[in-house]
Design an enzyme around this catalytic site. Structure first.
Site, PDB file in Angstrom:
ATOM      1  CB  CYS A   2      -1.091   0.180   1.283  1.00  0.00           C
ATOM      2  SG  CYS A   2      -2.127  -1.382   1.390  1.00  0.00           S
ATOM      3  NE  ARG A  27       4.576   1.618   0.105  1.00  0.00           N
ATOM      4  CZ  ARG A  27       5.677   1.535   1.025  1.00  0.00           C
ATOM      5  NH1 ARG A  27       6.889   1.490   0.410  1.00  0.00           N
ATOM      6  NH2 ARG A  27       5.375   0.920   2.036  1.00  0.00           N
ATOM      7  CD1 TRP A  70      -0.068  -6.413  -3.064  1.00  0.00           C
ATOM      8  CD2 TRP A  70      -0.502  -6.900  -1.017  1.00  0.00           C
ATOM      9  NE1 TRP A  70      -0.215  -7.880  -2.889  1.00  0.00           N
ATOM     10  CE2 TRP A  70      -0.224  -8.073  -1.554  1.00  0.00           C
ATOM     11  CE3 TRP A  70      -0.645  -7.169   0.445  1.00  0.00           C
ATOM     12  CZ2 TRP A  70       0.089  -9.352  -0.993  1.00  0.00           C
ATOM     13  CZ3 TRP A  70      -0.640  -8.255   1.139  1.00  0.00           C
ATOM     14  CH2 TRP A  70      -0.177  -9.402   0.433  1.00  0.00           C
ATOM     15  CG  ASN A  96       1.624   0.498   4.181  1.00  0.00           C
ATOM     16  OD1 ASN A  96       1.059  -0.671   4.183  1.00  0.00           O
ATOM     17  ND2 ASN A  96       2.559   1.041   4.041  1.00  0.00           N
ATOM     18  N   GLY A  97      -0.846  -1.118   6.369  1.00  0.00           N
ATOM     19  CA  GLY A  97      -0.634  -1.859   7.444  1.00  0.00           C
ATOM     20  C   GLY A  97      -1.759  -2.667   8.127  1.00  0.00           C
ATOM     21  CD  GLU A 477      16.682 -13.596  -7.414  1.00  0.00           C
ATOM     22  OE1 GLU A 477      16.107 -14.002  -6.396  1.00  0.00           O
ATOM     23  OE2 GLU A 477      16.241 -12.311  -7.771  1.00  0.00           O
ATOM     24  CE  LYS A 481      13.382 -11.935  -9.495  1.00  0.00           C
ATOM     25  NZ  LYS A 481      13.922 -11.074  -8.436  1.00  0.00           N
ATOM     26  CD  GLU A 484       9.291 -11.836  -8.537  1.00  0.00           C
ATOM     27  OE1 GLU A 484       8.700 -11.495  -7.524  1.00  0.00           O
ATOM     28  OE2 GLU A 484      10.686 -11.920  -8.353  1.00  0.00           O
TER      29      GLU A 484
END
Ligand code: F6R
Length: 604
Positions: A2, A27, A70, A96-97, A477, A481, A484
């Site tokens: 967020c 975000r 988000w 946000n939170g 990794e 990548k 995602e």
């Protein structure tokens, strides 16, 4: 997770808020909204562009707050989009939170006759602030926050006094931007760069009252704090695409520059030593270390695993690596010869913060490899090293990962020279590290083949990455990548593990990406490739220039320059990043904003 942006000044607020949100879109992009007190509350599901498309007429008003979400509590619907308002509709909040006790607070408010329009925890906070409002927004916010359990970074504004924004922080980042023609509040300093480089970071338990010409910071208990602005070192170009189609591609191509920035002023090549100013105050404790515990999440965790191989092999210090989300369950005993090193790009990852705090509770020495200056982790660790990678905008970490590996090389030499690494070895590593940006720059000029290979591999639904030693975490990794950015199911295994079960997955439709640079485990990974070929799985090998054996064995080969073994994983990472990028583009996906993700994971 967020993004919050707020502005109070003399210019029309809406375009400023939309631009601010665009910088923060990494975000979260489930929904977005703006509140211009007295004028408009507009929300839309999906990216900022959907919100912008809804704003068809100019909105007056020179202050407001905005949010990009988000989703945590409640689906990504318009009703659940922020900003949320109190019962009167006059007070708006962007948050946000997570408010952990929102259910009990909500029940209490419902009893008072307050009605809710969304499923969110944030609306509960908005309504709560409304019940405490009696002419002073700051007091109402403070009062409400004292009743709240959980994490928040908030910006609150009201139509009663639209020229004031109240911001507060507990666990989720909030930074104020101080400029000549108005003041700002944001989740991340990168969103402020076009307006100002003068920022004030709020700490947990602090709140601020900002107006056009003034900002004041207080504790939640009301004590006034004297906080002077700090200068952000980043340039505004860093958050612009500058001709690249996507931020991800731009950031991959920034790898050489990132290595220059991460090593600037730190290489004492002639002495075979490294200068890390941020660790100097802890030199004695570091020389006495018997064990280092590295903690991180996602890519930062994999960087930590590569770091373990580096530090154990070249500095002779035992290292353990833990996931940020799991470290906290580990029984930690006070130990003055151990240190915890947290690795994080954002410095705001909730699980990594929780791990750091749990290490601090045991009085362990805490160190950080952190990219964002002024972030929570940068401020809470005892000492550390900044990456200096600049802001990373694409959600998938690329240049930050490269800089994390680079800092691990620095740390290895830094620690190693105190633990028996010879001057000659130190010199050799640092000389090659110094030359690495040039090597990478040349390599990046000839990456067209990756595009062609990506076309071929984009048609598969699965992929397996294998590697050994340094390249086992690089395989992880690479798989992260690819999954995602392209949504191709990707797994990674240490090459030797395949035959213990996972090889059962392989057939002609399940390609294997094998990391096979010519290092001391080359022969072993070649054997693994043979095993894979025997199961008819297509093989894409990444190997070092001049390797003809692999050309006969693999279906496709991407060659990379051969460098010192400790530096090789830095190079090997780049074609994997480009592979994921080009496969994502080939599939027509939004590679900068993969579905369901957010860059800064501030929830546990
Ligand atoms: C993957 C990625 C994430 C982050 C992880 C940790 O491309 O970006 O896995 O690496 O969320 O984030 P930081 O480094 O900010 O703690």
């Amino acid at each position: 997770m967020c993004g919050i942006f707020g502005y109070v000044g003399s210019r029309t607020a809406t375009p400023i808020l939309l631009d601010g949100l665009r910088t923060l879109e990494y975000r979260g992009y489930d929904s977005a909204g703006i509140y211009i007190p007295g004028h408009a509350l507009i929300k839309a599901v999906g990216p900022i562009d959907n919100l912008a498309a809804k704003i068809t007429t100019a909105i007056p008003g020179t202050s407001g707050i905005a949010h990009t979400r988000w989703a945590t509590h409640g689906a990504p619907t318009e009703a659940n989009a922020h900003p949320h308002t109190d019962m009167s509709g006059a007070i708006g909040i962007a948050h946000n939170g997570i408010i952990e006790n929102f259910r009990e607070l909500r029940e209490g408010l419902v009893v008072q006759g307050i009605k809710f329009e969304s499923e969110t925890d944030t609306e509960v906070l908005a309504k709560l602030i409304g019940t405490f409002y009696s002419g002073n927004l700051l007091e109402a916010v403070k009062h409400a926050l004292i009743n709240v359990r959980g994490t928040y970074g908030i910006a609150v504004i009201s139509k009663y006094k639209p020229d004031e924004i109240v911001a507060a922080r507990m666990g989720s980042p909030i930074v104020l931007g101080i400029a000549a023609d108005g003041n700002f509040v944001a989740s991340d300093p990168s969103a402020l760069l076009v307006h100002t480089k003068d920022v004030v970071y709020l700490n947990d338990g602090e709140c601020a009252l900002i107006s056009k010409n003034k900002y004041q910071v207080f504790t939640l208990r009301g004590k006034k704090l004297d906080k002077t602005p700090e200068k952000v070192q980043w340039n505004v170009e860093a958050v612009q695409k500058q001709g690249y189609e996507h931020f991800m591609l731009k950031e991959i191509f920034e790898a050489p520059e990132v290595i220059v920035n991460s090593t600037r002023g730190r290489l004492l090549v002639g002495k075979g030593r490294v200068k890390l100013g941020g660790l100097e105050s802890k030199l004695k404790a570091l020389s006495n270390l018997k064990r280092l515990m590295i903690v991180g999440c996602g890519s930062a965790y994999y960087a930590g695993q590569v770091g373990r191989y580096m530090i154990e092999e070249y500095a002779g210090l035992p290292v353990e690596v833990e996931l940020g989300s799991e470290y906290r369950y580990k029984k930690n005993l006070p130990d003055k010869n151990s240190a915890v090193l947290v690795v994080t790009q954002s410095g705001e990852t909730a699980d990594t913060i929780a791990s750091l705090r749990s290490a601090k509770e045991q009085n362990l020495l805490t160190l950080g490899i952190v990219n964002v200056v002024g972030s929570t982790i940068a401020r809470e660790t005892d000492a550390g090293v900044y990456n200096h990678a600049g802001p990373e905008v694409a959600v998938a970490s690329t240049k930050a990962f490269i800089s994390q590996l680079t800092v691990f090389v620095l740390l290895t030499v830094f620690l190693g020279r105190e633990r028996g690494m010879t001057e000659a070895e130190g010199k050799q590593i640092l000389k090659e590290l110094d030359e690495l940006p040039k090597v990478l720059e040349e390599y990046l000029k000839q990456t067209d083949k990756i595009k062609a290979v990506a076309k071929k591999y984009a048609k598969y639904t699965d992929a397996m990455f294998i590697g050994r030693k340094f390249h086992s975490p690089i395989a992880s990794e690479g798989a992260l990548k690819l999954k995602e950015v392209t949504y191709i199911h990707s797994e990674a295994f240490a090459g030797g593990e395949l035959k213990h079960g996972s090889i059962a997955l392989l057939d002609k439709d399940f390609p294997v990406i094998a990391l096979a640079p010519q290092d001391d485990v080359y022969k072993k990974i070649i054997s693994n490739i043979e095993e894979v070929k025997a199961r008819k799985a297509p093989v894409l090998a990444i190997s070092t220039e001049g390797d003809m054996t692999i050309a006969d064995l693999a279906d496709d080969v991407l060659y990379i320059p051969k460098v010192h073994p400790i530096l090789q994983p830095i190079i090997t990472t780049v074609p994997l990043q480009l592979l994921a990028y080009y496969v994502g583009v080939e599939k027509g996906l939004n590679v900068d904003r993969p579905r369901n993700l957010a860059k800064s994971v501030t929830v546990e």
